[in-house]
Design a protein around this motif. Structure first.
Motif, PDB file in Angstrom:
ATOM      1  N   PHE A  28       0.835  -1.202   0.000  1.00  0.00           N
ATOM      2  CA  PHE A  28       0.000   0.000   0.000  1.00  0.00           C
ATOM      3  C   PHE A  28       0.872   1.254   0.000  1.00  0.00           C
ATOM      4  N   ASN A  29       1.856   1.292   0.870  1.00  0.00           N
ATOM      5  CA  ASN A  29       2.731   2.467   0.961  1.00  0.00           C
ATOM      6  C   ASN A  29       3.494   2.716  -0.342  1.00  0.00           C
ATOM      7  N   LYS A  30       3.821   1.645  -1.016  1.00  0.00           N
ATOM      8  CA  LYS A  30       4.544   1.754  -2.276  1.00  0.00           C
ATOM      9  C   LYS A  30       3.659   2.299  -3.392  1.00  0.00           C
ATOM     10  N   THR A  31       2.382   1.983  -3.351  1.00  0.00           N
ATOM     11  CA  THR A  31       1.460   2.369  -4.430  1.00  0.00           C
ATOM     12  C   THR A  31       0.632   3.616  -4.103  1.00  0.00           C
ATOM     13  N   HIS A  32       0.770   4.152  -2.896  1.00  0.00           N
ATOM     14  CA  HIS A  32       0.041   5.362  -2.518  1.00  0.00           C
ATOM     15  C   HIS A  32       1.041   6.405  -2.028  1.00  0.00           C
ATOM     16  N   LYS A  33       1.370   7.314  -2.938  1.00  0.00           N
ATOM     17  CA  LYS A  33       2.444   8.286  -2.701  1.00  0.00           C
ATOM     18  C   LYS A  33       2.156   9.216  -1.534  1.00  0.00           C
ATOM     19  N   TYR A  34       0.894   9.584  -1.356  1.00  0.00           N
ATOM     20  CA  TYR A  34       0.569  10.615  -0.365  1.00  0.00           C
ATOM     21  C   TYR A  34      -0.092  10.074   0.909  1.00  0.00           C
ATOM     22  N   ILE A  35      -0.090   8.758   1.071  1.00  0.00           N
ATOM     23  CA  ILE A  35      -0.569   8.154   2.316  1.00  0.00           C
ATOM     24  C   ILE A  35       0.460   7.123   2.773  1.00  0.00           C
ATOM     25  N   LYS A  36       0.871   7.213   4.003  1.00  0.00           N
ATOM     26  CA  LYS A  36       1.812   6.248   4.551  1.00  0.00           C
ATOM     27  C   LYS A  36       1.223   5.646   5.819  1.00  0.00           C
ATOM     28  N   VAL A  37       1.168   4.320   5.836  1.00  0.00           N
ATOM     29  CA  VAL A  37       0.574   3.587   6.966  1.00  0.00           C
ATOM     30  C   VAL A  37       1.667   3.009   7.849  1.00  0.00           C
ATOM     31  N   ASN A  38       1.525   3.216   9.137  1.00  0.00           N
ATOM     32  CA  ASN A  38       2.430   2.603  10.105  1.00  0.00           C
ATOM     33  C   ASN A  38       1.644   1.571  10.896  1.00  0.00           C
ATOM     34  N   ALA A  39       1.971   0.298  10.706  1.00  0.00           N
ATOM     35  CA  ALA A  39       1.250  -0.776  11.389  1.00  0.00           C
ATOM     36  C   ALA A  39       1.898  -1.078  12.734  1.00  0.00           C
ATOM     37  N   LYS A  40       1.059  -1.224  13.761  1.00  0.00           N
ATOM     38  CA  LYS A  40       1.570  -1.524  15.101  1.00  0.00           C
ATOM     39  C   LYS A  40       0.896  -2.783  15.638  1.00  0.00           C
ATOM     40  N   TYR A  41       1.703  -3.754  15.989  1.00  0.00           N
ATOM     41  CA  TYR A  41       1.194  -5.005  16.564  1.00  0.00           C
ATOM     42  C   TYR A  41       0.902  -4.812  18.047  1.00  0.00           C
ATOM     43  N   ASN A  42      -0.281  -5.274  18.479  1.00  0.00           N
ATOM     44  CA  ASN A  42      -0.670  -5.221  19.889  1.00  0.00           C
ATOM     45  C   ASN A  42      -0.738  -6.643  20.438  1.00  0.00           C
ATOM     46  N   PRO A  43       0.120  -6.992  21.377  1.00  0.00           N
ATOM     47  CA  PRO A  43       0.090  -8.352  21.938  1.00  0.00           C
ATOM     48  C   PRO A  43      -1.143  -8.571  22.807  1.00  0.00           C
ATOM     49  N   ASN A  44      -1.351  -9.819  23.182  1.00  0.00           N
ATOM     50  CA  ASN A  44      -2.474 -10.227  24.033  1.00  0.00           C
ATOM     51  C   ASN A  44      -3.808 -10.105  23.317  1.00  0.00           C
ATOM     52  N   MET A  45      -3.757 -10.302  22.015  1.00  0.00           N
ATOM     53  CA  MET A  45      -4.948 -10.355  21.164  1.00  0.00           C
ATOM     54  C   MET A  45      -5.852  -9.130  21.342  1.00  0.00           C
ATOM     55  N   TYR A  46      -7.164  -9.323  21.120  1.00  0.00           N
ATOM     56  CA  TYR A  46      -8.093  -8.196  21.081  1.00  0.00           C
ATOM     57  C   TYR A  46      -8.233  -7.512  22.441  1.00  0.00           C
ATOM     58  N   GLN A  47      -8.088  -8.280  23.503  1.00  0.00           N
ATOM     59  CA  GLN A  47      -8.152  -7.673  24.828  1.00  0.00           C
ATOM     60  C   GLN A  47      -6.993  -6.692  25.012  1.00  0.00           C
ATOM     61  N   GLY A  48      -5.805  -7.111  24.584  1.00  0.00           N
ATOM     62  CA  GLY A  48      -4.633  -6.248  24.704  1.00  0.00           C
ATOM     63  C   GLY A  48      -4.789  -4.968  23.905  1.00  0.00           C
ATOM     64  N   LEU A  49      -5.319  -5.093  22.697  1.00  0.00           N
ATOM     65  CA  LEU A  49      -5.528  -3.895  21.867  1.00  0.00           C
ATOM     66  C   LEU A  49      -6.529  -2.953  22.517  1.00  0.00           C
ATOM     67  N   MET A  50      -7.630  -3.488  23.059  1.00  0.00           N
ATOM     68  CA  MET A  50      -8.632  -2.628  23.681  1.00  0.00           C
ATOM     69  C   MET A  50      -8.076  -1.924  24.917  1.00  0.00           C
ATOM     70  N   GLN A  51      -7.246  -2.603  25.668  1.00  0.00           N
ATOM     71  CA  GLN A  51      -6.622  -1.973  26.835  1.00  0.00           C
ATOM     72  C   GLN A  51      -5.704  -0.826  26.390  1.00  0.00           C
ATOM     73  N   ASN A  52      -4.946  -1.062  25.323  1.00  0.00           N
ATOM     74  CA  ASN A  52      -4.073  -0.017  24.799  1.00  0.00           C
ATOM     75  C   ASN A  52      -4.875   1.152  24.233  1.00  0.00           C
TER      76      ASN A  52
END
Length: 428
Positions: A61-85
């Motif tokens: 995506f970042n390579k094909t979209h010049k004006y949008i850059k996505v930074n992906a962040k992994y959240n451990p402890n599955m969906y519960q961990g993400l919701m806590q964060n």
């Protein structure tokens, strides 16, 4: 005449200079409006469950979209961990722009966080206004609607729990796959494996949720929630958990351990049967050095197999219009047929769109990966994963704590009753 000619030339030069300045101004203005928009994407995909696919899709995506850059962040402890964060991020005012929300937290997310609905995003940023209706079935969208009927996010990953088995080991001890259609049959097979090889017969996934345990109870005729209240401590719910506890504590034919360790033990040949998400299919296939196959979820005798749909939806949490538009653009990229097939190949998740499901590429992948077929057949009848609107994190943690107490030997009826009462008190 000569002076007039010189005057005209001078005027011409001035006009040309003014035009040049004007165009330069327009050009600079255009360039300024084309600044790069950076957005953050929070997900829960570890390397053993699609992390590499997330990286591949984001890089492309970042390579094909010049004006949008996505930074992906992994959240451990599955969906519960993400919701806590996400809770902490909202408190600090620094929320991500797009998040992966598990079905168990859909109502909780809807009630406690600021977000842009897919319907509003489509209305604001899509000229055709038909992206949602063209790509998603009414039933699939229903998984992403809260208790008030509002579409909260777009379904991204769909899964059901399936039963993986070490065919090499089962063949060695004369156990037929057909005998695993019921939980009673699974228990008998696990007992034989333990007696004859010393290995554990069964592992049921234990991440930071009770999705698999809910499937166990549902397949004994129990309900998890009714009329907004927890009801899993019914006679049927208690019996299902007592059956599970006996295998772990009394017979020692089933393994009680964290999810990652349990899956490792299965792919390393220390456990004969694993009950876990289809999203582990790719990892299991690549990591096992024995013949591994999968069948649909078992049921208890006298009942039908009932499984909650697993997976997640994507929700836009950005409060900035430019970033919301960029997040919507990224979402639409993730829902392209080619992106979803990449996602399925890297995880085992089933595509949520009608186009990807019927695409030649996915059908070809499904044909060469038969372990996905049981999950695909179950998705048509899967029920929504139980989601509590108030204190959703606490409710899920209460069920997790109850599971862990039971698998450590506590009284099943008392433990489930206490957990049920606690959750219902939290919903007031």
């Amino acid at each position: 005449m000569k002076s007039l000619t010189l005057f005209k030339r001078a005027v011409g030069v001035v006009v040309l200079m003014m035009v040049a300045v004007l165009f330069a101004g327009c050009s600079n203005g255009k360039a300024a409006s084309k600044k790069v928009v950076h957005i953050s994407y929070w997900h829960v995909n570890a390397q053993t469950q699609g992390g590499a696919s997330v990286e591949t899709l984001v890089k492309k995506f970042n390579k094909t979209h010049k004006y949008i850059k996505v930074n992906a962040k992994y959240n451990p402890n599955m969906y519960q961990g993400l919701m806590q964060n996400l809770q902490s991020a909202q408190a600090s005012g620094k929320v991500p722009d797009i998040v992966q929300v598990g079905w168990a937290y859909m109502n909780y997310f809807s009630s406690n966080f600021k977000y842009l609905t897919p319907t509003d995003a489509q209305s604001k940023f899509d000229s055709s206004k038909t992206f949602i209706s063209k790509n998603f079935s009414t039933r699939t969208l229903s998984f992403a609607k809260d208790s008030k009927g509002k579409l909260v996010g777009l379904p991204y990953s769909l899964s059901t729990p399936i039963l993986y088995y070490n065919k090499t080991m089962l063949d060695k001890y004369g156990i037929k796959a057909s005998s695993l259609a019921t939980w009673e049959g699974v228990s008998a097979a696990a007992k034989k494996i333990k007696e004859e090889s010393g290995n554990y017969g069964l592992y049921i996934q234990e991440p930071a949720d009770t999705w698999a345990q809910q499937a166990l109870q549902l397949s004994n005729g129990a309900k998890i929630k009714k009329n907004g209240k927890a009801v899993f401590a019914s006679s049927a719910g208690v019996k299902a958990y007592e059956f599970y506890q006996d295998m772990v504590v009394k017979d020692k034919t089933a393994l009680h351990t964290p999810w990652a360790q349990g899956i490792d033990d299965f792919v390393n040949g220390k456990v004969a049967i694993a009950y876990t998400t289809v999203a582990q299919a790719s990892h299991i296939k690549q990591s096992s050095n024995f013949d591994v196959e999968a069948i649909t979820s078992p049921h208890f005798k006298g009942h039908k197999a009932t499984v909650p749909v697993g997976g997640s939806m994507l929700a836009i949490t950005s409060q900035d219009t430019e970033k919301q538009k960029a997040a919507w653009t990224f979402e639409k990229y993730l829902y392209k047929n080619s992106s979803l097939v990449t996602w399925s190949k890297g995880t085992g998740y089933l595509p949520p769109t009608q186009g990807a499901l019927s695409s030649k590429a996915f059908k070809s992948y499904l044909s060469s990966n038969p372990m996905l077929k049981p999950a695909a057949s179950q998705i048509k009848t899967a029920v929504a994963w139980t989601s509590f609107p108030k204190n959703g994190l606490q409710a899920e943690q209460t069920m997790i704590d109850a599971r862990d107490k039971i698998l450590s030997g506590s009284n099943v009826q008392e433990t489930l009753k206490n957990a049920q009462e606690k959750i219902n008190e939290q919903q007031k």
